[in-house]
Design a protein around this motif. Structure first.
Motif, short mmCIF file in Angstrom:
data_model
loop_
_atom_site.label_atom_id
_atom_site.label_comp_id
_atom_site.label_asym_id
_atom_site.label_seq_id
_atom_site.Cartn_x
_atom_site.Cartn_y
_atom_site.Cartn_z
N ASN A 30 0.98 -1.52 -0.12
CA ASN A 30 -0.29 -0.09 0.04
C ASN A 30 1.00 1.11 -0.18
OD1 ASN A 30 -2.13 -1.56 0.24
ND2 ASN A 30 -2.33 -1.32 1.96
N LEU A 31 2.18 0.89 0.84
CA LEU A 31 2.56 2.57 0.74
C LEU A 31 3.46 2.53 -0.47
CD1 LEU A 31 4.51 5.09 2.23
CD2 LEU A 31 5.92 3.02 2.99
N VAL A 32 4.21 1.31 -1.20
CA VAL A 32 4.45 2.08 -2.81
C VAL A 32 3.48 2.51 -3.36
CG1 VAL A 32 6.15 0.39 -4.05
CG2 VAL A 32 6.13 -0.17 -1.96
N GLU A 33 2.56 1.43 -3.52
CA GLU A 33 1.34 1.96 -4.29
C GLU A 33 0.98 3.88 -4.20
OE1 GLU A 33 0.51 0.27 -6.30
OE2 GLU A 33 2.20 -0.93 -6.65
N LYS A 34 0.99 4.14 -3.26
CA LYS A 34 0.90 5.54 -2.45
C LYS A 34 1.90 6.23 -3.26
CE LYS A 34 0.21 8.82 1.35
NZ LYS A 34 0.56 9.09 3.08
N LEU A 35 3.35 6.04 -2.73
CA LEU A 35 4.23 6.69 -3.60
C LEU A 35 4.37 6.77 -5.30
CD1 LEU A 35 7.24 5.57 -0.67
CD2 LEU A 35 5.48 7.55 -1.35
N VAL A 88 7.87 11.46 1.07
CA VAL A 88 7.93 11.53 2.74
C VAL A 88 6.88 10.76 3.33
CG1 VAL A 88 7.84 13.39 4.55
CG2 VAL A 88 9.25 13.37 2.46
N TRP A 89 6.49 9.95 4.09
CA TRP A 89 5.47 9.50 4.73
C TRP A 89 6.03 9.70 6.49
CZ3 TRP A 89 9.11 6.21 2.46
CH2 TRP A 89 9.51 5.26 3.41
N ASP A 90 4.86 9.78 7.13
CA ASP A 90 5.27 9.11 8.96
C ASP A 90 4.76 7.84 8.92
OD1 ASP A 90 4.63 9.31 11.24
OD2 ASP A 90 3.07 11.13 11.17
N PRO A 91 6.00 7.31 9.68
CA PRO A 91 5.96 6.13 9.91
C PRO A 91 4.88 5.35 10.78
CG PRO A 91 8.41 6.41 10.00
CD PRO A 91 7.49 7.86 9.71
N GLU A 92 4.28 6.20 11.82
CA GLU A 92 3.27 5.92 12.72
C GLU A 92 1.84 5.54 11.74
OE1 GLU A 92 2.43 8.76 15.46
OE2 GLU A 92 4.88 8.29 16.67
N ASP A 93 1.94 6.24 10.52
CA ASP A 93 0.63 5.47 9.33
C ASP A 93 1.09 4.56 8.94
OD1 ASP A 93 -0.21 7.96 10.94
OD2 ASP A 93 0.62 9.52 9.04
N HIS A 94 2.20 4.19 8.29
CA HIS A 94 2.23 2.85 8.28
C HIS A 94 3.00 1.94 8.58
CE1 HIS A 94 0.44 5.71 4.04
NE2 HIS A 94 1.78 6.16 4.57
N GLY A 95 2.32 1.80 9.77
CA GLY A 95 3.26 0.23 10.18
C GLY A 95 3.97 0.73 10.75
N GLY A 96 4.69 2.17 10.94
CA GLY A 96 5.84 1.57 11.42
C GLY A 96 7.00 1.70 10.15
N ILE A 97 7.16 1.79 9.44
CA ILE A 97 8.34 1.21 8.26
C ILE A 97 8.85 3.08 7.97
CG2 ILE A 97 8.38 0.76 5.27
CD1 ILE A 97 6.16 -0.26 5.81
N GLU A 98 9.61 2.75 8.22
CA GLU A 98 11.23 3.74 7.87
C GLU A 98 11.50 3.85 6.41
OE1 GLU A 98 13.02 4.02 11.12
OE2 GLU A 98 12.46 4.43 12.65
N VAL A 99 11.85 2.17 6.22
CA VAL A 99 12.73 2.21 4.60
C VAL A 99 12.02 0.83 4.00
CG1 VAL A 99 14.93 1.74 3.73
CG2 VAL A 99 14.88 2.62 6.41
N PHE A 125 23.20 -3.39 -8.43
CA PHE A 125 22.16 -4.45 -7.50
C PHE A 125 20.94 -4.02 -8.41
CE2 PHE A 125 25.66 -2.91 -5.04
CZ PHE A 125 26.44 -4.42 -4.08
N THR A 126 20.44 -4.86 -7.30
CA THR A 126 18.60 -4.90 -8.51
C THR A 126 17.41 -4.23 -7.78
OG1 THR A 126 17.76 -7.12 -6.97
CG2 THR A 126 19.12 -7.71 -8.90
N ASP A 127 17.70 -3.15 -6.47
CA ASP A 127 17.20 -2.41 -5.43
C ASP A 127 17.17 -1.21 -5.79
OD1 ASP A 127 15.51 -5.24 -4.96
OD2 ASP A 127 15.82 -4.97 -3.18
N GLN A 128 16.26 -0.73 -5.28
CA GLN A 128 15.76 1.08 -5.06
C GLN A 128 15.42 0.98 -3.58
OE1 GLN A 128 13.28 2.40 -7.73
NE2 GLN A 128 15.13 3.43 -9.64
N MET A 129 16.43 2.94 -2.59
CA MET A 129 16.26 2.39 -1.88
C MET A 129 15.22 3.96 -1.38
SD MET A 129 18.16 2.23 1.81
CE MET A 129 18.49 0.54 1.54
N VAL A 130 13.98 3.75 -0.41
CA VAL A 130 13.49 4.95 0.34
C VAL A 130 13.64 5.38 0.88
CG1 VAL A 130 11.70 6.04 -1.02
CG2 VAL A 130 11.69 4.82 -2.52
N MET A 131 13.60 6.36 1.81
CA MET A 131 13.43 6.44 3.41
C MET A 131 12.33 7.19 3.42
SD MET A 131 17.09 5.28 3.98
CE MET A 131 17.47 5.87 5.37
N HIS A 132 12.41 7.46 5.14
CA HIS A 132 10.66 7.71 5.18
C HIS A 132 10.94 9.28 5.23
CE1 HIS A 132 11.44 9.42 9.23
NE2 HIS A 132 12.28 8.12 8.81
#
Length: 230
Positions: A30-35, A88-99, A125-132
């Motif tokens: 859900n977070l990825v789709e939102k971003l 940008v997202w608030d980890p508290e709104d997304h189950g504590g996810i920070e990265v 590397f095969t991944d990108q990384m997004v920080m909150h």
């Protein structure tokens, strides 16, 4: 919001040891789709912070210097990051996810030209990384590059050579973003000494404004200086 690059060691630590908090895959999905709804992966974000892309280069090894052909072969790591308030997202709104780590090419990856490259190989590397906090690490690649270098061997074996590494946005992107080095000096924590050449330190980074076809654009330069020790 100031966009700061994190050290290579910390980046690797996050890449391979981060466990996403939250309620399993659904929270992350859900977070990825939102971003993703805020982005076009083929274009820079509309709120690209400071219109700047940050470059982090770690030099691993000088594989070879060919004095006759005027070539230098280097192995390095390249990390490209940028910031966007849309990510940008608030980890508290997304189950504590920070990265979150996601497959490459989900978010925009800035195009960059490596000047004077005769040959280059990216081992990405095969991944990108997004920080909150809005930082997006869009590319992390091992890079082996063979570069043209104006080598003057007239003072052999006591010659000193300067070989530039130049990165800059391609045509059409000059006014969209600048490529800026994250640190004033090149990182050398994992550098392996060359038996024939000594790397003179510190290796500094700087930006240079170039006038081309009536328009100014910025180039990001590293001048690597070597002293022959044989």
């Amino acid at each position: 919001m100031a966009v700061q690059i994190i050290t290579l060691a910390y980046f690797l630590f996050l890449s391979f040891t981060t466990t996403l908090a939250g309620n399993g895959n659904e929270e992350t999905y859900n977070l990825v789709e939102k971003l993703k709804s805020n982005f076009n992966r083929f274009a820079p974000p509309h709120d690209l912070i400071n219109k700047s892309v940050k470059l982090y280069i770690e030099l691993f090894k000088v594989l070879d210097i060919d004095e006759k052909q005027g070539l230098i072969n280097l192995k390095m790591i390249l990390i490209v990051s940028y910031g966007s308030n849309s990510s940008v997202w608030d980890p508290e709104d997304h189950g504590g996810i920070e990265v979150i780590t996601i497959p490459e090419h989900i978010f925009w990856s800035p195009p960059l030209i490596l000047r004077d490259a005769i040959d280059k190989t990216y081992e990405s590397f095969t991944d990108q990384m997004v920080m909150h906090d809005g930082r997006i690490f869009s590319r992390m690649s091992f890079l082996t590059a063979k570069l043209a270098c104006n080598i003057d061997a007239t003072k052999f074996p006591f010659d000193t050579q300067t070989c530039p590494i130049t990165l800059y946005p391609p045509g059409g992107y000059e006014n969209v973003f600048s490529a800026d080095f994250a640190f004033p000096n090149l990182e050398l924590a994992f550098y392996e000494k060359n038996e024939q050449w000594e790397l003179l330190t510190p290796v500094t980074t700087y930006n240079e404004t170039i006038l081309h076809t009536g328009q100014q654009y910025q180039e990001s330069l590293i001048s690597i200086i070597f002293l022959q020790i044989l």
